[in-house]
Enzyme design. Structure first.
Site, PDB file in Angstrom:
ATOM      1  N   GLY A  90       0.860  -1.175   0.000  1.00 33.52           N
ATOM      2  CA  GLY A  90       0.000   0.000   0.000  1.00 33.52           C
ATOM      3  C   GLY A  90       0.894   1.222   0.000  1.00 33.52           C
ATOM      4  O   GLY A  90       1.876   1.263  -0.738  1.00 33.52           O
ATOM      5  N   SER A 122       5.794  -5.416  -1.105  1.00 36.23           N
ATOM      6  CA  SER A 122       5.811  -3.993  -1.512  1.00 36.23           C
ATOM      7  C   SER A 122       6.157  -3.076  -0.327  1.00 36.23           C
ATOM      8  O   SER A 122       7.263  -3.175   0.198  1.00 36.23           O
ATOM      9  CB  SER A 122       4.471  -3.668  -2.177  1.00 36.23           C
ATOM     10  OG  SER A 122       4.507  -2.453  -2.848  1.00 36.23           O
ATOM     11  N   ALA A 123       5.245  -2.246   0.150  1.00 31.69           N
ATOM     12  CA  ALA A 123       5.537  -1.380   1.296  1.00 31.69           C
ATOM     13  C   ALA A 123       6.018  -2.193   2.506  1.00 31.69           C
ATOM     14  O   ALA A 123       6.891  -1.755   3.261  1.00 31.69           O
ATOM     15  CB  ALA A 123       4.301  -0.559   1.676  1.00 31.69           C
ATOM     16  N   HIS A 159       8.816  -2.968  -6.957  1.00 30.72           N
ATOM     17  CA  HIS A 159       8.194  -2.726  -8.278  1.00 30.72           C
ATOM     18  C   HIS A 159       9.228  -2.118  -9.228  1.00 30.72           C
ATOM     19  O   HIS A 159       8.889  -1.293 -10.075  1.00 30.72           O
ATOM     20  CB  HIS A 159       7.000  -1.766  -8.173  1.00 30.72           C
ATOM     21  CG  HIS A 159       5.873  -2.248  -7.309  1.00 30.72           C
ATOM     22  ND1 HIS A 159       4.964  -3.195  -7.718  1.00 30.72           N
ATOM     23  CD2 HIS A 159       5.495  -1.897  -6.049  1.00 30.72           C
ATOM     24  CE1 HIS A 159       4.071  -3.403  -6.747  1.00 30.72           C
ATOM     25  NE2 HIS A 159       4.381  -2.631  -5.722  1.00 30.72           N
ATOM     26  N   GLU A 194       9.064  -6.980 -10.111  1.00 30.96           N
ATOM     27  CA  GLU A 194       7.845  -7.700  -9.748  1.00 30.96           C
ATOM     28  C   GLU A 194       8.007  -9.193 -10.064  1.00 30.96           C
ATOM     29  O   GLU A 194       8.376  -9.543 -11.187  1.00 30.96           O
ATOM     30  CB  GLU A 194       6.655  -7.118 -10.506  1.00 30.96           C
ATOM     31  CG  GLU A 194       6.376  -5.682 -10.088  1.00 30.96           C
ATOM     32  CD  GLU A 194       5.201  -5.053 -10.820  1.00 30.96           C
ATOM     33  OE1 GLU A 194       4.787  -5.587 -11.865  1.00 30.96           O
ATOM     34  OE2 GLU A 194       4.711  -4.016 -10.335  1.00 30.96           O
TER      35      GLU A 194
END
Lengths: 235, 235
Positions: A90, A122-123, A159, A194
């Site tokens: 997020g 991700s985050a 990413h 990714e």
């Protein structure tokens, strides 16, 4: 001994949430009946409850119960008692602000250093680095610090994508941004594409997935890192 | 009365630095022999001197002398005495941190509110908004606040680009990021495409350039804004 999976993304194009990671998660969390979920990054602003339910429905497939950290009165204790921990993706600014607000950044670091199995996407992977300063996210809230867990001795850019040589857009490429970062900071940055993830286990850091990663070090030419490489040389 | 040009980018694809804006700048700075340049955003980490020289060589074509703010002992006084001011693009975190470090954020705001002609490009336009929270830049340094000049009653997202429907990359689109911003902030955001600029003059805000802009308001569907529209309705 740390036991971490740090994934660039939760979701691959044309595939569902966590689908590509699920076989790996089954072994990673094999000793867990329950995994504590940290939903603070709220992708697209969804609520803690929604995000936790979405995650629970996927983990149900491997017979693991997901509990949201927001459901506990004492989040520090929830971390210390967790069998396993997963921080979802997020907005990294939002995630880091909330970790500081709940005063659990240090607890999370200490707990993961003792070996509680961890998944970040991700985050949730960004925060394993030394700082959140190589995030791609928008600064939608103001955290009290950019310092993060420092579970690995470098930063991640998740990413990660190489510059598009066909593009006519004049915004900065990832590489330009990371180069700007290195004008003001010394530590290395690993661009994680990714479908790639880092496996930190038995004192080693291994690049997993089918794609190469790109290592950026201050005043050096970037280096392509092949899958299955051991990355403990990065300092 | 404010007199501002806020451009999405300094440079269009296939064109040189400031080239597309030059005819406009000739009239905008027509009463200026000298323009004060704020090079703090340091694109690709170039030095204040290099950036100032690069800018001076372009302004020489319209017979304007560029002076870098870093060449003055008292930057606040330099702003107050300037005939015109230009803040160049680069990294918005770096720019905002330095404006606070030099204690000139308020001086710059007050000076521009009195009518000193101003040009901003990219990061230099971002700071005209209420906050820098809709920047695309990487948080390579930690500013003491995200609050900016508030010369317009909304935020800008510069280098705005619509989501690429063909992309297989799972990083967030601009629209997703601005949507996340609106979960935690109330004020509008104008997505300003490359080649567009705002002209703020005679109490009006006009969208200039050939392309539309995209207006994002909390809990509303985004609206396309046509070139030459008057934007004072945005609150």
């Amino acid at each position: 001994m740390k036991n971490l999976l740090l994934a660039s993304t939760s979701t691959l194009f044309g595939s569902s949430y966590l689908e590509y990671l699920l076989p790996k998660l089954k072994s990673h969390f094999k000793n867990c009946k329950t995994v504590l979920f940290i939903p603070y990054a709220r992708p697209s602003g969804i609520s803690y409850d929604e995000y936790t339910q979405k995650t629970a429905s996927v983990f149900a497939k491997i017979n693991i119960v997901i509990k949201g950290i927001h459901q506990y009165e004492n989040p520090a204790q929830a971390i210390q008692n967790a069998e396993g921990i997963f921080t979802g993706g997020g907005n990294t600014f939002l995630l880091v602000k909330q970790l500081y607000h709940e005063k659990i950044m240090t607890t999370l670091k200490e707990t993961l250093e003792k070996g509680t199995p961890y998944l970040g996407t991700s985050a949730g992977s960004n925060i394993a680095g030394l700082s959140m300063q190589t995030t791609n996210d928008m600064p939608i809230v103001y955290p009290p610090s950019f310092k993060t867990l420092g579970l690995i001795p470098f930063n991640l850019n998740v990413h990660f994508i190489d510059a598009d040589s066909q593009s006519t857009h004049m915004g900065e490429s990832r590489e330009t941004r990371i180069n700007e970062f290195h004008h003001f900071n010394n530590f290395p940055v690993l661009g994680l594409k990714e479908g790639s993830w880092l496996e930190i286990k038995d004192g080693k850091i291994i690049l997993k997935g089918k794609l190469s990663a790109k290592l950026f070090q201050k005043n050096r030419i970037p280096v392509e890192i092949k899958p299955n490489s051991e990355l403990s040389f990065i300092q």
